[in-house]
Design a protein around this motif. Structure first.
Motif, PDB file in Angstrom:
ATOM      1  N   LYS B 443       0.852  -1.172  -0.063  1.00  0.00           N
ATOM      2  CA  LYS B 443      -0.105  -0.049   0.059  1.00  0.00           C
ATOM      3  C   LYS B 443       0.985   1.163  -0.201  1.00  0.00           C
ATOM      4  O   LYS B 443       0.567   2.288  -0.677  1.00  0.00           O
ATOM      5  CB  LYS B 443      -0.855  -0.011   1.309  1.00  0.00           C
ATOM      6  CG  LYS B 443      -2.088   0.826   1.273  1.00  0.00           C
ATOM      7  CD  LYS B 443      -3.138   0.579   0.342  1.00  0.00           C
ATOM      8  CE  LYS B 443      -3.227   1.028  -0.976  1.00  0.00           C
ATOM      9  NZ  LYS B 443      -4.092   0.200  -1.921  1.00  0.00           N
ATOM     10  N   MET B 444       2.024   1.086   0.682  1.00  0.00           N
ATOM     11  CA  MET B 444       2.902   2.380   0.784  1.00  0.00           C
ATOM     12  C   MET B 444       3.620   2.669  -0.418  1.00  0.00           C
ATOM     13  O   MET B 444       3.853   3.684  -1.102  1.00  0.00           O
ATOM     14  CB  MET B 444       3.713   2.176   1.970  1.00  0.00           C
ATOM     15  CG  MET B 444       3.139   1.921   3.321  1.00  0.00           C
ATOM     16  SD  MET B 444       4.326   1.841   4.560  1.00  0.00           S
ATOM     17  CE  MET B 444       4.708   3.234   5.488  1.00  0.00           C
ATOM     18  N   TYR B 445       4.199   1.459  -1.189  1.00  0.00           N
ATOM     19  CA  TYR B 445       5.158   1.690  -2.200  1.00  0.00           C
ATOM     20  C   TYR B 445       4.630   0.937  -3.460  1.00  0.00           C
ATOM     21  O   TYR B 445       5.370   1.086  -4.488  1.00  0.00           O
ATOM     22  CB  TYR B 445       6.572   1.361  -1.845  1.00  0.00           C
ATOM     23  CG  TYR B 445       7.105   1.996  -0.564  1.00  0.00           C
ATOM     24  CD1 TYR B 445       7.784   3.138  -0.863  1.00  0.00           C
ATOM     25  CD2 TYR B 445       7.113   1.436   0.776  1.00  0.00           C
ATOM     26  CE1 TYR B 445       8.415   4.221   0.055  1.00  0.00           C
ATOM     27  CE2 TYR B 445       7.592   2.269   1.650  1.00  0.00           C
ATOM     28  CZ  TYR B 445       8.078   3.706   1.499  1.00  0.00           C
ATOM     29  OH  TYR B 445       8.698   4.310   2.470  1.00  0.00           O
ATOM     30  N   GLY B 446       3.256   0.318  -3.493  1.00  0.00           N
ATOM     31  CA  GLY B 446       3.043  -0.289  -4.725  1.00  0.00           C
ATOM     32  C   GLY B 446       3.769  -1.460  -5.182  1.00  0.00           C
ATOM     33  O   GLY B 446       3.684  -1.959  -6.384  1.00  0.00           O
ATOM     34  N   ARG B 447       4.964  -2.013  -4.110  1.00  0.00           N
ATOM     35  CA  ARG B 447       5.527  -3.216  -4.508  1.00  0.00           C
ATOM     36  C   ARG B 447       5.454  -3.980  -3.524  1.00  0.00           C
ATOM     37  O   ARG B 447       4.819  -3.753  -2.533  1.00  0.00           O
ATOM     38  CB  ARG B 447       6.927  -2.708  -4.996  1.00  0.00           C
ATOM     39  CG  ARG B 447       7.170  -1.916  -6.102  1.00  0.00           C
ATOM     40  CD  ARG B 447       8.530  -1.712  -6.552  1.00  0.00           C
ATOM     41  NE  ARG B 447       8.637  -0.681  -7.549  1.00  0.00           N
ATOM     42  CZ  ARG B 447       9.168  -1.129  -8.888  1.00  0.00           C
ATOM     43  NH1 ARG B 447       9.443  -2.285  -8.867  1.00  0.00           N
ATOM     44  NH2 ARG B 447       9.181  -0.285  -9.679  1.00  0.00           N
ATOM     45  N   MET B 448       6.061  -5.164  -3.652  1.00  0.00           N
ATOM     46  CA  MET B 448       5.795  -6.194  -2.673  1.00  0.00           C
ATOM     47  C   MET B 448       7.515  -6.461  -2.080  1.00  0.00           C
ATOM     48  O   MET B 448       8.590  -6.318  -2.950  1.00  0.00           O
ATOM     49  CB  MET B 448       5.608  -7.606  -3.140  1.00  0.00           C
ATOM     50  CG  MET B 448       4.275  -7.524  -3.974  1.00  0.00           C
ATOM     51  SD  MET B 448       2.767  -7.372  -2.888  1.00  0.00           S
ATOM     52  CE  MET B 448       2.613  -8.927  -1.794  1.00  0.00           C
ATOM     53  N   MET B 449       7.504  -6.516  -0.667  1.00  0.00           N
ATOM     54  CA  MET B 449       8.905  -6.904  -0.102  1.00  0.00           C
ATOM     55  C   MET B 449       9.068  -8.394  -0.552  1.00  0.00           C
ATOM     56  O   MET B 449       8.330  -9.216  -0.599  1.00  0.00           O
ATOM     57  CB  MET B 449       8.629  -6.869   1.181  1.00  0.00           C
ATOM     58  CG  MET B 449       8.766  -5.410   1.606  1.00  0.00           C
ATOM     59  SD  MET B 449       8.562  -4.995   3.261  1.00  0.00           S
ATOM     60  CE  MET B 449      10.383  -5.153   3.730  1.00  0.00           C
ATOM     61  N   ASN B 450      10.312  -8.929  -0.418  1.00  0.00           N
ATOM     62  CA  ASN B 450      10.693 -10.357  -0.885  1.00  0.00           C
ATOM     63  C   ASN B 450      10.176 -11.203   0.545  1.00  0.00           C
ATOM     64  O   ASN B 450      10.743 -10.919   1.615  1.00  0.00           O
ATOM     65  CB  ASN B 450      12.159 -10.290  -0.950  1.00  0.00           C
ATOM     66  CG  ASN B 450      12.671 -11.688  -1.376  1.00  0.00           C
ATOM     67  OD1 ASN B 450      12.459 -12.732  -0.623  1.00  0.00           O
ATOM     68  ND2 ASN B 450      13.147 -11.778  -2.634  1.00  0.00           N
ATOM     69  N   LYS B 451       9.614 -12.036   0.179  1.00  0.00           N
ATOM     70  CA  LYS B 451       9.165 -13.065   1.364  1.00  0.00           C
ATOM     71  C   LYS B 451      10.147 -13.801   1.812  1.00  0.00           C
ATOM     72  O   LYS B 451      10.187 -13.976   3.018  1.00  0.00           O
ATOM     73  CB  LYS B 451       7.995 -13.821   0.921  1.00  0.00           C
ATOM     74  CG  LYS B 451       8.593 -15.069  -0.347  1.00  0.00           C
ATOM     75  CD  LYS B 451       7.471 -15.754  -0.719  1.00  0.00           C
ATOM     76  CE  LYS B 451       7.875 -16.711  -1.549  1.00  0.00           C
ATOM     77  NZ  LYS B 451       7.068 -17.550  -2.551  1.00  0.00           N
ATOM     78  N   ASN B 452      11.220 -14.141   0.991  1.00  0.00           N
ATOM     79  CA  ASN B 452      12.236 -15.152   1.706  1.00  0.00           C
ATOM     80  C   ASN B 452      13.130 -14.437   2.560  1.00  0.00           C
ATOM     81  O   ASN B 452      13.393 -15.109   3.669  1.00  0.00           O
ATOM     82  CB  ASN B 452      12.922 -15.979   0.583  1.00  0.00           C
ATOM     83  CG  ASN B 452      12.004 -17.054  -0.139  1.00  0.00           C
ATOM     84  OD1 ASN B 452      11.350 -17.550   0.389  1.00  0.00           O
ATOM     85  ND2 ASN B 452      12.216 -16.845  -1.378  1.00  0.00           N
ATOM     86  N   LEU B 453      13.646 -13.353   2.279  1.00  0.00           N
ATOM     87  CA  LEU B 453      14.210 -12.417   3.154  1.00  0.00           C
ATOM     88  C   LEU B 453      13.477 -12.262   4.432  1.00  0.00           C
ATOM     89  O   LEU B 453      13.760 -12.101   5.480  1.00  0.00           O
ATOM     90  CB  LEU B 453      14.701 -11.177   2.354  1.00  0.00           C
ATOM     91  CG  LEU B 453      15.696 -11.262   1.342  1.00  0.00           C
ATOM     92  CD1 LEU B 453      15.970  -9.851   0.637  1.00  0.00           C
ATOM     93  CD2 LEU B 453      17.069 -12.118   1.979  1.00  0.00           C
ATOM     94  N   GLY B 454      12.134 -11.883   4.207  1.00  0.00           N
ATOM     95  CA  GLY B 454      11.185 -11.656   5.314  1.00  0.00           C
ATOM     96  C   GLY B 454      11.396 -12.876   6.272  1.00  0.00           C
ATOM     97  O   GLY B 454      11.331 -12.715   7.664  1.00  0.00           O
ATOM     98  N   TYR B 455      11.103 -14.097   5.696  1.00  0.00           N
ATOM     99  CA  TYR B 455      11.203 -15.210   6.499  1.00  0.00           C
ATOM    100  C   TYR B 455      12.581 -15.477   7.295  1.00  0.00           C
ATOM    101  O   TYR B 455      12.540 -15.523   8.684  1.00  0.00           O
ATOM    102  CB  TYR B 455      11.066 -16.825   5.866  1.00  0.00           C
ATOM    103  CG  TYR B 455       9.847 -16.812   4.978  1.00  0.00           C
ATOM    104  CD1 TYR B 455       8.657 -16.341   5.570  1.00  0.00           C
ATOM    105  CD2 TYR B 455       9.660 -17.366   3.913  1.00  0.00           C
ATOM    106  CE1 TYR B 455       7.328 -16.318   4.971  1.00  0.00           C
ATOM    107  CE2 TYR B 455       8.407 -17.356   3.426  1.00  0.00           C
ATOM    108  CZ  TYR B 455       7.318 -17.010   3.581  1.00  0.00           C
ATOM    109  OH  TYR B 455       5.826 -17.110   3.095  1.00  0.00           O
ATOM    110  N   ALA B 456      13.728 -15.247   6.652  1.00  0.00           N
ATOM    111  CA  ALA B 456      15.029 -15.148   7.477  1.00  0.00           C
ATOM    112  C   ALA B 456      14.942 -14.062   8.476  1.00  0.00           C
ATOM    113  O   ALA B 456      15.290 -14.468   9.696  1.00  0.00           O
ATOM    114  CB  ALA B 456      16.051 -14.868   6.323  1.00  0.00           C
TER     115      ALA B 456
END
Lengths: 348, 592, 237
Positions: B443-456
């Motif tokens: 919603k903020m930037y119109g893009r997705m964050m990387n999920k795998n880095l998120g998991y780590a």
């Protein structure tokens, strides 16, 4: 040069990481996946890790339960035994809650990970369930509150008759204890009387003061006798913390606070108990007070009443201490104003 | 108040230039990003500080080149100076509590979510909102500037108890450093008040048609209650700080009495240091919930959305937040059990404090029931939400020990307290914040964050977090006081040095894990995959806007709301989720 | 769908609420000071003094300024811009008069030996008539030029040593409370000037006068705040 190298390495690492991430994402794109979408295999992997991590965490906590009680020896005061019991009782209530809720969290997390052929159960409200987990904690907590408060009232209750009074004076960064002398009365003191060797500001004109005993470095307590501590501070807030007696009270400039307790084990007994021949009871400072806060301590020796009386008799009286000239870096002050300790408000 | 706010906002402004778009923006979404980025920078500073003092605590007296690089004269030969140690502890606490978890969390998500979730074009006053950010930025800059003061920054602990904080003779940091601290906090309080007033007014007045209070998402509810708490308690901190300023600079004697320091008796008499503690904790305790409630609100939203299941007990969730907020105003005395307070007063505060456990328990069980028979999608946001439930349980339970006055005597101000509040308010709130960032990044930037880095990021963070804070309970039970530069003066603590070393290692690991987050955040802003309009298939209104909403949020009319935000997996419908703006079919009943 | 009128009404309501909440937070701010006042009152020595008579005058002045502000809002509601300008000017003048009476009141305090930073022994006047000293909530006894504990009926142990040099915290509070009120009033005065300028330029009409309404809320609050402080300081002392 080294710093420059470190910065360079960090930049390279970031660039490398960015490229790797990019390659993975492009790869997913090529295979027609949305690289950001959470897939079934992600759900499976993450919920499995959740189970693994959860078990590790609970094992870690479980391990520390056995490690925990070892860290402070048995309480050496009458009220300390009671608060330790209360503490253990509280642990006995909250640890099961901890394990049950965590097991549920992990179990649900694993069992219900997303599968596309399933649909969640639409379960939005249940008055019965909510009533249960409002009422049950209320009952458990009420009993804890009642028990806790009765202990608190015992601890803070009126001082028994025949209690020995010891005044503890704190300043940056040491402690001084003052005992009443033969007349069993402590002379008044005030911060404006601090002068030269009279670092406590004891009113030397008062008849009760001269035979008072002032000790530094370590002080003694008789075992099995109630003692009432009166706490003073002359600069910032300190806190007199005696962990082995489960005792703590702030020392606040401008007011006198107090705490009374009965020590139950002599230093010798505690040395046997802990198996440490070097063991000494400690008085620490537990309120941030400046650069040497971490080294503001005094040893406490608990001994039989006879030994204690002998020790106290052997200490010099204040009059004796001050009669010989004292080298002091402290500038003498006009000592015309008196702050009598008995008149300061806000005792406990 | 001024008249330029009198005109009605129009959806389409002229093309904004760089300055009005990025700098002096009055668009709530841009202000939200400004808050987030400022808080992230402050977060890095606060985290670095914690690593620095953990180095000293883990390996006391040892030389570390990195300390000298960053701290210069405050770490001669790489060994941390004791005064600087206290300053680091103080500024770490201040930055984390106020700049990151109050300004950062409320500022970011209240600004982003309130107008979007209630269906408003913007905040009630974009101008005050902009001022709120600029005061926040000013306060952050002054706090950072205080680090470079000759005599060192404020070092009396984040609670700045006088007389220590009032007397430069007592500790050098109480000179100019403390003055800057007070200036910074004053700006911060003004910022929070301006923000908070705006949030409340926006929620009460600018809800779209059909968005009744009982259809509002829990995030907005949480932010609403938080703003009310802030409005009631922050002015009191301002009063406390002002009286301290008078004592420090104008010679009054509100907090000072009977002091003999540096070889002379001070003039001050007639004040009470305890008065400051009462005023401070009247803010200080609600502050804990000002930090925590937004995180709980974010989690409620994320847990429900990602479990594809309505939040269990919506009304109980709102009720328990209200109960927590109310109780938080009458428990401040539990920070002062050992100040010599009247024992009866102590009993009252014990009673009210332990009552907080009841609404908290309701929240925990409601979260668990929401997960039960759900269909859980493990996005990074969901992992952090689950992490929050875990930290909220762990930290909340030890609160039952600390809130009991009889037990507090022995563990007051020990590491037990440090472990407790870092888990229950530090970790929980920061997990809520991470959860929110991963969830609303599209919603903020119109893009997705990387999920795998998120998991780590999540797994390393939670591991190191428990690695750091859980053993602290046992250090506390062993009697180690907090804010000690080192424990080497006490042989009885020698056996615990291993634990301290382990804690420090975990702290370094945890700090490194945040680098993953920062990389992911910055990388995704520029290179992340483009987001779809509603990537998490959520019901809430913010996902009905275009991917990159302009100023005014909805290009056409504001959607009308027909249902609550949690119609997931309704048994009477085939679809998985029904957004709030979908009108009910003829035979449909509103359930919640 | 919302019409333009509805949106406008919504906006007016929102702006008014912003001011109300702002006013509420200022009330909490002063509430904290008066609570602190009561806490310290029970502690150590506390000087009871009567408020300067000028403070009574300023109470009347600010009450009238509230009335004139009310007249101003009434005028603009009827579209009477001339009346608006007249009453706003009256309010502004009364506000300035209030400030002047406060200043006179401070002078009066100083004459009685009461300062922002002062000692109890600075006090002038007659004990029991011009001022009274409490010790832990009880009035001290005064005999032959010396102070005695409240329970020292036989006048045995003079307490002058302890009284001398003790700060007069209650008078510090008097100055700080009235001073902070003036600081908030200054904001109100500036806003009144802005309103006057806007009124001169014909910005307000019977249908559009939000600015005046907002100013009125704040101004009435300042009035009520002062009356609260006045009553508090008169009765709680």
């Amino acid at each position: 040069m080294l710093n420059l190298l470190i910065v360079l390495v960090v930049i390279l690492a970031v660039v490398a990481l960015a490229s790797v991430v990019r390659v993975f994402e492009l790869g997913a794109d090529l295979r027609g996946h949305d690289p950001s979408a959470v897939t079934e295999s992600d759900n499976r992997t993450q919920s499995t890790i959740l189970v693994f991590a959860g078990i590790c965490y609970m094992a870690y906590v479980f391990y520390q339960i056995f490690w925990g009680p070892e860290v402070l020896p048995v309480a050496a005061s009458v009220h300390g035994v009671k608060t330790d019991f209360l503490l253990n009782l509280t642990w006995a209530i909250i640890l099961p809650v901890f394990f049950i809720t965590h097991i549920l969290l992990i179990y649900f997390g694993y069992k219900y990970f997303h599968r596309s052929d399933r649909k969640s159960d639409f379960f939005a409200h249940s008055t019965k369930l909510e009533a249960v987990w409002t009422i049950v904690p209320t009952i458990v907590l009420s009993s804890l509150i009642v028990y806790g408060l009765s202990t608190w009232q015992e601890i803070t209750g009126p001082t028994p008759e025949e209690t020995m009074v010891i005044e503890l004076y704190s300043k940056q960064f040491d402690w001084t204890a003052r005992y009443a002398g033969d007349d069993n009365r402590l002379g008044p003191s005030g911060y404006r009387l601090i002068e030269g060797g009279n670092t406590l500001g004891v009113d030397l004109t008062d008849a009760a003061s001269n035979d008072d005993k002032v000790v530094r470095g370590e002080f003694h307590l008789p075992v099995g006798k109630p003692v009432l501590f009166k706490f003073h501070s002359r600069d910032v807030i300190h806190s007199a913390y005696m962990p082995h007696f489960r005792t703590q009270m702030n020392c606040v400039p401008g007011m006198t606070t107090q705490f009374h307790f009965v020590p139950t084990m002599t230093t010798a007994e505690m040395r046997v108990e802990t198996g440490n021949p070097e063991f000494d009871y400690l008085l620490l400072c537990n309120k941030i007070c400046g650069a040497a806060h971490n080294n503001m301590q005094m040893n406490i020796i608990v001994e039989s009443e006879a030994d204690f009386n002998a020790w106290l008799a052997g200490q010099k009286t204040l009059a004796e201490q001050l009669s010989k000239p004292v080298e002091s870096e402290i500038k003498p002050q006009q000592a015309e104003v008196l702050e009598a300790s008995t008149e300061t408000p806000n005792g406990i | 108040m001024a008249d330029h706010t009198e005109h009605v906002h129009h959806a389409h402004h002229g093309k904004p230039d760089f300055w009005t778009h990025y700098v002096f923006s009055q668009d709530h979404k841009m202000i939200s990003k400004q808050f987030l980025v400022t808080a992230m920078i402050m977060g890095v500073v606060g985290m670095m500080m914690s690593v620095f003092f953990r180095l000293q605590l883990g390996w006391p007296g040892q030389s570390f080149a990195i300390l000298e690089t960053f701290l210069g004269k405050w770490a001669p030969d790489g060994v941390l100076d004791p005064n600087m140690y206290l300053a680091l502890v103080t500024i770490h606490g201040t930055i984390m509590v106020f700049m990151v978890l109050t300004g950062g969390l409320s500022g970011t998500f209240a600004n982003l979510l309130i107008p979007l979730q209630i269906g408003a074009r913007d905040m009630a006053s974009g101008f005050l909102n902009m001022l709120s950010f600029w005061f926040f930025l000013g306060s952050s800059v002054i706090m950072l500037a205080s680090l470079f003061v000759e005599t060192g920054p404020a070092s009396g602990g984040w609670t700045i108890y006088p007389p220590l904080s009032a007397l430069p003779q007592a500790i050098p940091g109480s000179g100019l450093g403390m003055t800057l601290w007070l200036v910074s906090m004053t700006l911060f309080i003004v910022s929070s008040l301006l923000g908070g007033i705006n949030y409340i007014v926006t929620i009460i007045n600018l809800r779209t048609k059909g968005m009744s209070m009982d259809r509002m998402p829990l995030t907005t509810w949480a932010l609403f209650i938080t703003a009310i708490l802030g409005l009631l308690s922050f002015p009191v901190l301002l009063s406390a700080a002002l009286l301290l300023v008078f004592d420090r600079s104008f010679g009054t004697s509100f907090y000072l009495s009977d002091i003999f320091i540096s070889g002379q008796a001070l003039e001050h008499t007639g004040g009470s240091p305890i008065l400051f503690q009462h005023l401070f904790w009247f803010l200080g305790h609600p502050e804990v919930y000002i930090v925590l409630l937004p995180a709980l609100g974010i989690t409620s939203e994320v847990v429900s959305t990602m479990s594809r299941k309505p939040i269990f007990g919506y009304k109980a969730m709102v009720g328990s937040m209200l109960a927590i907020a109310f109780l938080s105003m009458i428990v401040w005395g539990h920070h002062m059990f050992v100040t010599g307070m009247n024992p009866f007063l102590g009993s009252v505060f014990t009673f009210t404090t332990l009552l907080v456990a009841i609404p908290s328990a309701v929240k925990v069980f409601n979260y668990l029931t929401t997960l039960w028979k759900g269909n859980i999608v493990y996005s990074p946001a969901m992992l952090f939400a689950i992490g929050l439930v875990s930290t909220f349980i762990t930290g909340g339970l030890t609160g039952i020990i600390l809130g009991d006055s009889a037990l507090d005597i022995n563990i007051h101000d020990t590491y037990f307290v440090v472990g407790h509040f870092h888990i229950v308010m530090g970790a929980s709130a920061i997990f809520g914040m991470f959860s929110g960032v991963y969830h609303w990044f599209p919603k903020m930037y119109g893009r997705m964050m990387n999920k795998n880095l998120g998991y780590a990021h999540f797994w390393i963070t939670i591991t190191s977090m428990y690695g750091v804070f859980f053993p602290m309970h046992f250090l506390g039970l062993a009697g180690i006081p907090r804010r000690y530069y080192d424990n080497t003066a006490f042989p009885i603590f020698d056996g615990l040095q291993d634990i301290n070393e382990m804690i420090s290692l975990f702290a370094i690991l945890g700090a490194c894990a945040q680098a993953i987050f920062f990389f992911n955040f910055i990388y995704s802003i520029y290179r992340g995959p483009r987001a779809s309009q509603n990537p998490w298939h959520s019901n809430a209104l913010e996902w009905t806007t275009p991917v990159n909403p302009g100023h005014g949020n909805w290009p056409g009319a504001i959607p009308t709301v027909y249902r609550w935000a949690y119609d997931y997996s309704r048994p009477d419908k085939d679809v998985d989720f029904i957004p709030q703006n979908v009108p009910p079919t003829a035979d449909e009943k509103e359930i919640h | 769908m919302h019409t333009n009128e509805e949106l406008k009404a919504k906006n007016v309501r929102a702006q008014k609420m912003l001011v109300w909440l702002g006013v509420g937070s200022i009330a909490m701010f002063f509430g904290a000071f008066t609570s602190a006042y009561m806490v310290l009152q029970a502690d150590h020595f506390w000087v009871l003094h009567d408020l300067p008579t000028m403070f009574g005058v300023s109470t009347i002045v600010i009450a009238f300024s509230s009335l004139s502000m009310w007249m101003a809002t009434r005028c603009i509601k009827q579209g009477n811009t001339a009346g608006l300008k007249r009453w706003l000017s009256v309010t502004l003048l009364l506000g300035l008069a209030f400030t002047a009476t406060q200043y006179k009141g401070w002078e009066e305090l100083n004459e009685g030996g009461k300062f922002v930073v002062g000692h109890i022994n600075d006090l002038t006047g007659q004990y029991g008539k011009d001022y009274l000293i409490l010790m832990k909530g009880q009035p001290m006894l005064f005999h032959d030029g010396h102070y005695f504990r409240p329970d020292d009926i036989g006048y045995e142990k003079p307490m002058d040593d302890r009284i001398n040099g003790t700060f007069n915290v209650s008078s510090s509070f008097l100055f700080i409370l009235s001073g902070l009120h003036i600081a908030h009033l200054a904001g109100g005065l500036i806003y009144l000037i802005v309103l006057l300028f806007n009124a001169k330029r014909g910005r307000y009409s019977a249908t559009a006068h939000l600015g005046v309404d907002l100013g009125a809320i704040y101004w009435h609050f300042l009035d009520i705040l002062w009356i609260y402080l006045f009553l508090f300081l008169t009765f709680i002392r």
